[in-house]
Design a protein around this motif. Structure first.
Motif, short mmCIF file in Angstrom:
data_model
loop_
_atom_site.label_atom_id
_atom_site.label_comp_id
_atom_site.label_asym_id
_atom_site.label_seq_id
_atom_site.Cartn_x
_atom_site.Cartn_y
_atom_site.Cartn_z
N ILE A 156 0.82 -1.21 0.00
CA ILE A 156 0.00 0.00 0.00
C ILE A 156 0.85 1.26 0.00
O ILE A 156 0.62 2.19 -0.77
CB ILE A 156 -0.95 -0.01 1.22
CG1 ILE A 156 -2.00 -1.10 1.07
CG2 ILE A 156 -1.63 1.35 1.39
CD1 ILE A 156 -2.78 -1.36 2.32
N GLY A 157 1.85 1.32 0.88
CA GLY A 157 2.59 2.57 1.02
C GLY A 157 4.08 2.47 0.94
O GLY A 157 4.77 3.49 1.09
N GLY A 158 4.64 1.28 0.73
CA GLY A 158 6.08 1.14 0.59
C GLY A 158 6.83 1.44 1.88
O GLY A 158 6.34 1.19 2.99
N PRO A 159 8.02 1.98 1.77
CA PRO A 159 8.86 2.23 2.96
C PRO A 159 8.22 3.14 4.01
O PRO A 159 8.46 2.97 5.20
CB PRO A 159 10.12 2.87 2.37
CG PRO A 159 10.15 2.44 0.94
CD PRO A 159 8.72 2.32 0.52
N GLU A 160 7.41 4.10 3.57
CA GLU A 160 6.77 5.01 4.54
C GLU A 160 5.87 4.25 5.51
O GLU A 160 5.91 4.48 6.72
CB GLU A 160 5.99 6.08 3.79
CG GLU A 160 6.85 7.01 2.94
CD GLU A 160 6.00 8.04 2.22
OE1 GLU A 160 4.78 8.05 2.45
OE2 GLU A 160 6.56 8.83 1.44
N VAL A 161 5.03 3.36 4.97
CA VAL A 161 4.13 2.59 5.82
C VAL A 161 4.92 1.59 6.66
O VAL A 161 4.58 1.37 7.83
CB VAL A 161 3.06 1.88 4.95
CG1 VAL A 161 2.20 0.97 5.80
CG2 VAL A 161 2.19 2.91 4.23
N VAL A 162 5.96 0.99 6.10
CA VAL A 162 6.79 0.06 6.88
C VAL A 162 7.41 0.78 8.06
O VAL A 162 7.44 0.28 9.19
CB VAL A 162 7.88 -0.56 5.98
CG1 VAL A 162 8.86 -1.37 6.81
CG2 VAL A 162 7.25 -1.43 4.90
N ARG A 163 7.93 1.98 7.82
CA ARG A 163 8.58 2.74 8.89
C ARG A 163 7.58 3.19 9.96
O ARG A 163 7.89 3.23 11.16
CB ARG A 163 9.28 3.96 8.28
CG ARG A 163 10.11 4.77 9.28
CD ARG A 163 10.80 5.94 8.60
NE ARG A 163 11.81 5.49 7.66
CZ ARG A 163 11.69 5.55 6.33
NH1 ARG A 163 10.58 6.03 5.79
NH2 ARG A 163 12.64 5.10 5.54
N ALA A 164 6.35 3.53 9.53
CA ALA A 164 5.38 4.10 10.46
C ALA A 164 4.55 3.05 11.18
O ALA A 164 4.17 3.25 12.35
CB ALA A 164 4.45 5.07 9.72
N LEU A 191 11.62 -4.85 5.83
CA LEU A 191 12.74 -4.05 6.36
C LEU A 191 13.73 -3.70 5.26
O LEU A 191 14.31 -2.60 5.26
CB LEU A 191 13.44 -4.83 7.48
CG LEU A 191 12.64 -5.02 8.78
CD1 LEU A 191 13.40 -5.92 9.74
CD2 LEU A 191 12.33 -3.68 9.43
N ALA A 192 13.94 -4.61 4.32
CA ALA A 192 14.89 -4.34 3.23
C ALA A 192 14.43 -3.18 2.35
O ALA A 192 15.25 -2.49 1.74
CB ALA A 192 15.08 -5.59 2.39
N SER A 193 13.10 -2.95 2.29
CA SER A 193 12.62 -1.83 1.47
C SER A 193 13.01 -0.48 2.04
O SER A 193 12.94 0.54 1.34
CB SER A 193 11.09 -1.92 1.33
OG SER A 193 10.47 -1.73 2.59
N LEU A 194 13.43 -0.45 3.32
CA LEU A 194 13.83 0.83 3.93
C LEU A 194 15.15 1.33 3.37
O LEU A 194 15.48 2.52 3.52
CB LEU A 194 13.95 0.66 5.45
CG LEU A 194 12.68 0.28 6.21
CD1 LEU A 194 12.99 0.04 7.67
CD2 LEU A 194 11.63 1.37 6.07
N GLU A 195 15.95 0.45 2.78
CA GLU A 195 17.25 0.86 2.24
C GLU A 195 17.11 1.90 1.14
O GLU A 195 17.98 2.75 0.95
CB GLU A 195 18.01 -0.35 1.70
CG GLU A 195 18.60 -1.24 2.78
CD GLU A 195 19.40 -2.37 2.17
OE1 GLU A 195 20.55 -2.57 2.60
OE2 GLU A 195 18.87 -3.06 1.28
N LYS A 196 15.99 1.85 0.40
CA LYS A 196 15.82 2.76 -0.73
C LYS A 196 15.73 4.22 -0.28
O LYS A 196 16.16 5.12 -0.99
CB LYS A 196 14.55 2.39 -1.51
CG LYS A 196 14.57 0.97 -2.06
CD LYS A 196 13.25 0.65 -2.74
CE LYS A 196 13.24 -0.80 -3.23
NZ LYS A 196 11.96 -1.15 -3.87
N ASP A 197 15.18 4.46 0.89
CA ASP A 197 15.00 5.82 1.37
C ASP A 197 16.13 6.29 2.27
O ASP A 197 16.10 7.42 2.76
CB ASP A 197 13.68 5.93 2.16
CG ASP A 197 12.48 5.84 1.23
OD1 ASP A 197 12.70 5.81 0.01
OD2 ASP A 197 11.34 5.79 1.72
N THR A 198 17.11 5.44 2.51
CA THR A 198 18.19 5.80 3.42
C THR A 198 19.34 6.42 2.62
O THR A 198 19.81 5.84 1.64
CB THR A 198 18.70 4.58 4.18
OG1 THR A 198 17.60 3.99 4.87
CG2 THR A 198 19.78 4.97 5.18
#
Length: 446
Positions: free
Chosen positions: A346-354, A393-400
């Motif tokens: 649904i929201g990619g890294p943003e939703v995973v982080r939040a 968790l691996a999808s967070l690498e794209k925004d780091t």
């Protein structure tokens, strides 16, 4: 010599209080008036000829004035012919005027007062949705449609005929019917049979390709939506049927010629059922439903990306539903798995982080119990959930953004402790073992 009499100009000027106009001014104004009248008549005759008429009407004059950017005359639109009277103001000078209707004051005074009009209000309703007219009080009924056939029609119909038939005050709206042609009905049946036929793969692929690209399927959209809902509801154990319904939904979403915005609401529940359903498929193979859940997550991602702008609360509602299935310990691991990949879709890294990372430390206990369970089925499902969490968790690498000081930092005791405090011991161990410093940094920044 002007056709327009200059004496008329003099009379009008005197009525306005201007009495000192020379004869040259009178003559010039008469010529100008004659030119303007000829211009108006020329334009009015064009409207008369294009209307296939031989009689000039007041409406033609009004249209001519509007074309010439002159304010049209008001009060001359009438379905009744005007009655003109004649009066003589001198020898050879007749004056024509419109006769006024005589009103009896006694009848006017003794007449009952009209009803007080209601306050003006506005309301909205659906006249038709995709060609189908809903049965609501604002829309005409079948009886109104039959009465419409008896009402005189045409531009030259005498209004007295309608009054004699007792329908002069009846306003009938046309009834909109949803008529599905024989060709479309046959096409719908062929598509449904092709999708449910496991033996003919080419037939099924051709059917999906047709739905993905055909431009003339607007009338079949509600039928396909209802077909998907029925099959998903009554075939929870048949993974083949559920998979084909997700493929059908994807094909409809990919068809740029179809307007499916009004049907997003009824299209989402079957997708969520295939994503987070408790019992999908048979119990013999616990991992069989997981490809279907993956497919449903991709469909949900397409819906949220394409229609979140037209529906402001679409993404929050989907995220709330997936989060509920992710955090509910009473639900099976398959539902938790669907909630995790659904949130990521649904929201990619943003939703995973939040939404995912803040709840991982508590949820890690459930995953550890599942991976250490004696039953093979539960242990396998626990492994699938663990893989889904690591993928999220691996999808967070794209925004780091930024670098880390070497990979030795990843294996430092202090770093391991910080990651464990963030996502739990089991997930921290898996993340550290991947030797991906940017991933560790992304987790610590959440």
């Amino acid at each position: 010599m002007s056709v327009w009499n200059p004496d008329n100009i003099k009379d009008i000027a005197e009525s306005l209080g201007v009495a000192s106009l020379s004869d040259a001014v009178h003559q010039g104004l008469s010529s100008d008036i004659e030119h303007r009248i000829a211009q108006v008549l020329e334009e009015a005759l064009k409207f008369m000829r294009h209307s296939k008429r031989s009689t000039l009407t007041t409406q033609d004059i009004s249209q001519a004035l509007r074309v010439l950017e002159v304010e049209p005359l008001y009060g001359y639109e009438s379905t009744r012919p005007l009655r003109f009277g004649e009066a003589s103001i001198g020898p050879g000078q007749p004056l024509f005027y419109v006769e006024d209707e005589e009103v009896d004051f006694e009848k006017l005074i003794n007449a009952p007062l009209p009803k007080v009009p209601r306050e003006i209000s506005f309301t909205a309703h659906w006249l038709a949705v995709e060609g189908v007219q809903p049965s609501i009080p604002q829309n005409p009924t079948a009886a109104d449609s039959r009465n419409q056939e008896l009402v005189p029609k045409g531009p030259n119909v005498n209004p007295n005929l309608a009054a004699m038939s007792g329908s002069d005050n009846v306003t009938v709206k046309p009834l909109v019917k949803h008529v599905l042609s024989t060709e479309l009905r046959l096409y719908f049946e062929k598509i449904c049979s092709a999708l449910l036929d496991e033996s003919n793969n080419d037939y099924r692929v051709a059917a999906l390709a047709s739905i993905r690209s055909d431009p003339g399927l607007h009338q079949l959209v509600p039928y396909f939506v209802q077909f998907i809902a029925e099959k998903v509801t009554h075939n929870g154990k048949d993974l083949y049927v559920l998979t084909q319904m997700m493929h059908l939904t994807t094909a409809m979403l990919e068809n740029s010629n179809l307007y499916v915005d009004p049907y997003i609401g009824p299209m989402v529940p079957p997708v969520l059922t295939c994503l987070t359903g408790r019992r999908l498929g048979s119990d013999s193979d616990p991992l069989a439903p997981y490809p279907l859940r993956r497919l449903a997550a991709s469909v949900l991602s397409s819906i949220s990306k394409k229609y979140s702008k037209s529906s402001a609360n679409l993404k929050p509602r989907l995220a709330r539903t997936c989060l509920k299935h992710f955090l509910d310990p009473t639900k099976p691991l398959g539902s938790n798995y669907g909630g995790i990949i659904g949130l990521q879709a649904i929201g990619g890294p943003e939703v995973v982080r939040a939404l995912i990372v803040p709840n991982l430390k508590e949820y890690e206990v459930l995953v550890r119990e599942a991976t250490e369970a004696p039953e093979d089925s539960r242990r396998l499902e626990g492994g699938m959930v663990l893989e889904a969490l690591l993928e999220a968790l691996a999808s967070l690498e794209k925004d780091t953004v930024g670098a880390v000081n070497g990979s030795a930092n990843c294996h430092a005791t202090e770093t391991r402790k910080k990651v464990a405090d963030k996502i739990g011991d089991l997930l921290a161990e898996k993340v550290i073992d991947l030797s991906r410093p940017i991933l560790v940094k992304a987790v610590l920044e959440c």
